[in-house]
Write an enzyme that holds these catalytic residues in place. Structure first.
Site, PDB file in Angstrom:
ATOM      1  N   CYS A 284     -16.005   2.909   0.976  1.00 27.72           N
ATOM      2  CA  CYS A 284     -14.975   2.175   1.150  1.00 27.72           C
ATOM      3  C   CYS A 284     -14.521   2.082   2.750  1.00 27.72           C
ATOM      4  CB  CYS A 284     -14.014   2.160   0.358  1.00 27.72           C
ATOM      5  SG  CYS A 284     -13.372   4.140   0.182  1.00 27.72           S
TER       6      CYS A 284
ATOM      7  N   GLN B 173     -10.594  -3.664  -3.060  1.00 20.54           N
ATOM      8  CA  GLN B 173     -11.620  -3.057  -2.380  1.00 20.54           C
ATOM      9  C   GLN B 173     -12.900  -3.337  -3.520  1.00 20.54           C
ATOM     10  OE1 GLN B 173     -12.283  -0.729   0.601  1.00 20.54           O
ATOM     11  NE2 GLN B 173     -14.346  -1.185  -0.129  1.00 20.54           N
TER      12      GLN B 173
ATOM     13  N   HIS C 147      -7.408   0.834  -6.269  1.00 18.13           N
ATOM     14  CA  HIS C 147      -7.655  -0.015  -4.961  1.00 18.13           C
ATOM     15  C   HIS C 147      -8.481  -1.210  -5.348  1.00 18.13           C
ATOM     16  CE1 HIS C 147      -7.640  -0.909  -0.757  1.00 18.13           C
ATOM     17  NE2 HIS C 147      -8.629  -0.052  -0.405  1.00 18.13           N
TER      18      HIS C 147
ATOM     19  N   ASP D  45     -16.892   8.311  -1.369  1.00 22.23           N
ATOM     20  CA  ASP D  45     -15.295   8.275  -0.522  1.00 22.23           C
ATOM     21  C   ASP D  45     -15.251   9.555  -0.171  1.00 22.23           C
ATOM     22  OD1 ASP D  45     -12.891   7.201   0.209  1.00 22.23           O
ATOM     23  OD2 ASP D  45     -12.058   7.434  -1.711  1.00 22.23           O
TER      24      ASP D  45
ATOM     25  N   ARG E 175       0.908  -1.082   0.131  1.00 23.04           N
ATOM     26  CA  ARG E 175       0.021  -0.001   0.088  1.00 23.04           C
ATOM     27  C   ARG E 175       0.779   1.398   0.118  1.00 23.04           C
ATOM     28  NH1 ARG E 175      -4.873   2.106   3.665  1.00 23.04           N
ATOM     29  NH2 ARG E 175      -6.043   0.611   2.305  1.00 23.04           N
TER      30      ARG E 175
ATOM     31  N   ARG F  68     -14.116  -7.439   2.767  1.00 31.70           N
ATOM     32  CA  ARG F  68     -12.579  -7.175   2.430  1.00 31.70           C
ATOM     33  C   ARG F  68     -11.824  -8.481   2.756  1.00 31.70           C
ATOM     34  NH1 ARG F  68     -10.537  -2.402   2.184  1.00 31.70           N
ATOM     35  NH2 ARG F  68      -8.739  -3.768   0.961  1.00 31.70           N
TER      36      ARG F  68
HETATM   37  N1  NVA Z   1      -9.426   7.486  -1.235  1.00 34.41           N
HETATM   38  C1  NVA Z   1      -9.323   6.894   0.155  1.00 34.41           C
HETATM   39  C2  NVA Z   1      -9.512   5.543  -0.051  1.00 34.41           C
HETATM   40  C3  NVA Z   1      -9.185   4.705   1.180  1.00 34.41           C
HETATM   41  C4  NVA Z   1      -9.732   3.599   1.394  1.00 34.41           C
HETATM   42  C5  NVA Z   1      -7.794   7.201   0.105  1.00 34.41           C
HETATM   43  O1  NVA Z   1      -6.957   6.958  -0.666  1.00 34.41           O
HETATM   44  O2  NVA Z   1      -7.412   7.679   1.260  1.00 34.41           O
HETATM   45  N1   CP Z   2     -11.185   0.621   2.684  1.00 36.76           N
HETATM   46  C1   CP Z   2      -9.967   0.731   3.186  1.00 36.76           C
HETATM   47  O1   CP Z   2      -9.026   0.295   2.270  1.00 36.76           O
HETATM   48  O2   CP Z   2      -9.682   0.909   4.459  1.00 36.76           O
HETATM   49  P1   CP Z   2      -8.410   1.112   5.295  1.00 36.76           P
HETATM   50  O3   CP Z   2      -7.782   2.264   4.710  1.00 36.76           O
HETATM   51  O4   CP Z   2      -8.620   1.211   6.693  1.00 36.76           O
HETATM   52  O5   CP Z   2      -7.615  -0.306   4.822  1.00 36.76           O
END
Ligand code: NVA
Ligand code: CP
Length: 331
Positions: free
Chosen positions: A274, A140, A137, A233, A110, A319
């Protein structure tokens, strides 16, 4: 797909790399593994393997899902937090990939640009899984689609409207996923927040094959008519600078998911997110922004988030089941 590891040796970096049949098979495998877990039937399909979890950004769901899924499959995990390794600072991605691939059977990443996870995969001889980048992602989306399938019985022909910051990882990935699975995708935001033109073009080519439709709409009331799912989101994603908050709140407030919009969509409509979500002021950031800008929620009202139509916690549980499927299929 008869074998569980029908994607053996493949990376899982973005849904564009997979056929609709492969995506469908991953969702079906997740559903089978979910049923096994609920029935208490062991499924230690990757007994004795080891995986590395690299997180250059924070996480609750993704990290916990990878860890629990790995344990259920009989594997061991090492968690590398945003500060606890040499990655990028003292050691290149290519070198990191070669070191970790010689010790582990799979690597989750990540972080920031998609090119980083692609580089990691290029130099890794073991599967690399994308646990979120700025652009995509993909794990997800598998969870989201399993949840939609559980509610509606199928994906094909379902209308999913993404409201808000549609040109970031979630909007992009949902557009790709919907195109692949023959769904009707609508991005609803100011024009500057639509996914980039090149990705739209790629998705249009996919949609021409699958019967999906892709639409881009600036008016929320028009966009949501007949929607099966309204998805949103956060308006400021991880890694973006704090100073964009004010600007985003001003530009995206008209795209907040409210009960009015859910009512226009109709009683079949489900709300998805998400997570994490700013639906009230019970978080440090939510409270700070609420006080500064005089609002009590951001991308979704608390009323919608807590309503019967909201399936966000089922989505979060899924998830784990879908990440388990990705690991079992690729290892
Ligand atoms: N768009 C958000 C998604 C989190 C799961 C981020 O990248 O922070
Ligand atoms: N939806 C998601 O990816 O959550 P986290 O950032 O908590 O992993």
């Amino acid at each position: 797909m008869n074998n569980i590891n029908f994607l053996k040796g493949r990376d899982f970096l973005k849904l564009l790399d997979f056929t609709p049949e492969e995506i469908g098979a991953l969702i079906d495998l997740a559903s089978e593994l979910k049923a096994k877990k609920k029935a208490g039937i062991p499924h230690r399909l990757c007994e004795g393997k080891n995986i590395a979890l690299i997180f250059e950004k924070t996480s609750t769901r993704t990290r916990c899902s990878f860890e629990v899924a790995a344990f259920d499959l009989g594997m061991h995990t090492t968690y590398l937090d945003p500060t606890g390794s040499q990655i990028g600072k003292k050691e290149s991605i290519a070198d990191t990939a070669r070191v970790l691939a010689s010790i582990y059977d799979g690597i989750e990443y990540r972080g920031f640009g998609q090119e980083i996870v692609e580089e990691l995969a290029k130099y890794s001889k073991v599967p690399v899984w994308n646990g979120l980048t700025n652009e995509f992602h993909p794990t997800q989306i598998l969870a989201d689609f399993l949840t939609i399938k559980e509610h509606f019985g199928e994906l094909k022909g379902k209308k999913l409207v993404f409201m808000g910051d549609a040109g970031y990882n979630m909007g992009n990935s949902l557009m790709v996923g919907c195109a692949k699975m023959g769904m009707n995708f609508v991005a609803c935001s100011p024009k500057d927040y639509f996914p980039n033109k090149e990705l739209i073009k790629q998705c249009e080519a996919v949609a021409a094959e699958t019967g999906a439709t892709l639409n881009f709409e600036t008016d929320p009331k028009k966009a949501v008519i007949g929607a099966d799912v309204i998805y949103t989101d956060v308006w400021v994603s991880m890694g973006e600078p704090d100073h964009v908050w004010g600007y985003r709140i001003r530009e995206l407030s008209a795209y907040r998911v409210t009960k009015d919009l859910m009512d226009i969509a109709g009683p079949q409509c489900r709300f998805m997110h998400c997570l994490p979500a700013f639906h009230d002021l019970k978080t440090v950031v939510g409270k700070e922004m609420g006080e500064k800008f005089g609002i009590d929620c951001m991308e979704v009202s608390d009323e919608v988030f807590e309503s019967e139509a909201s399936i966000v916690f089922e989505e979060a549980e899924n998830r784990m089941h879908t990440i388990k499927a990705v690991m079992a299929a690729t290892l």
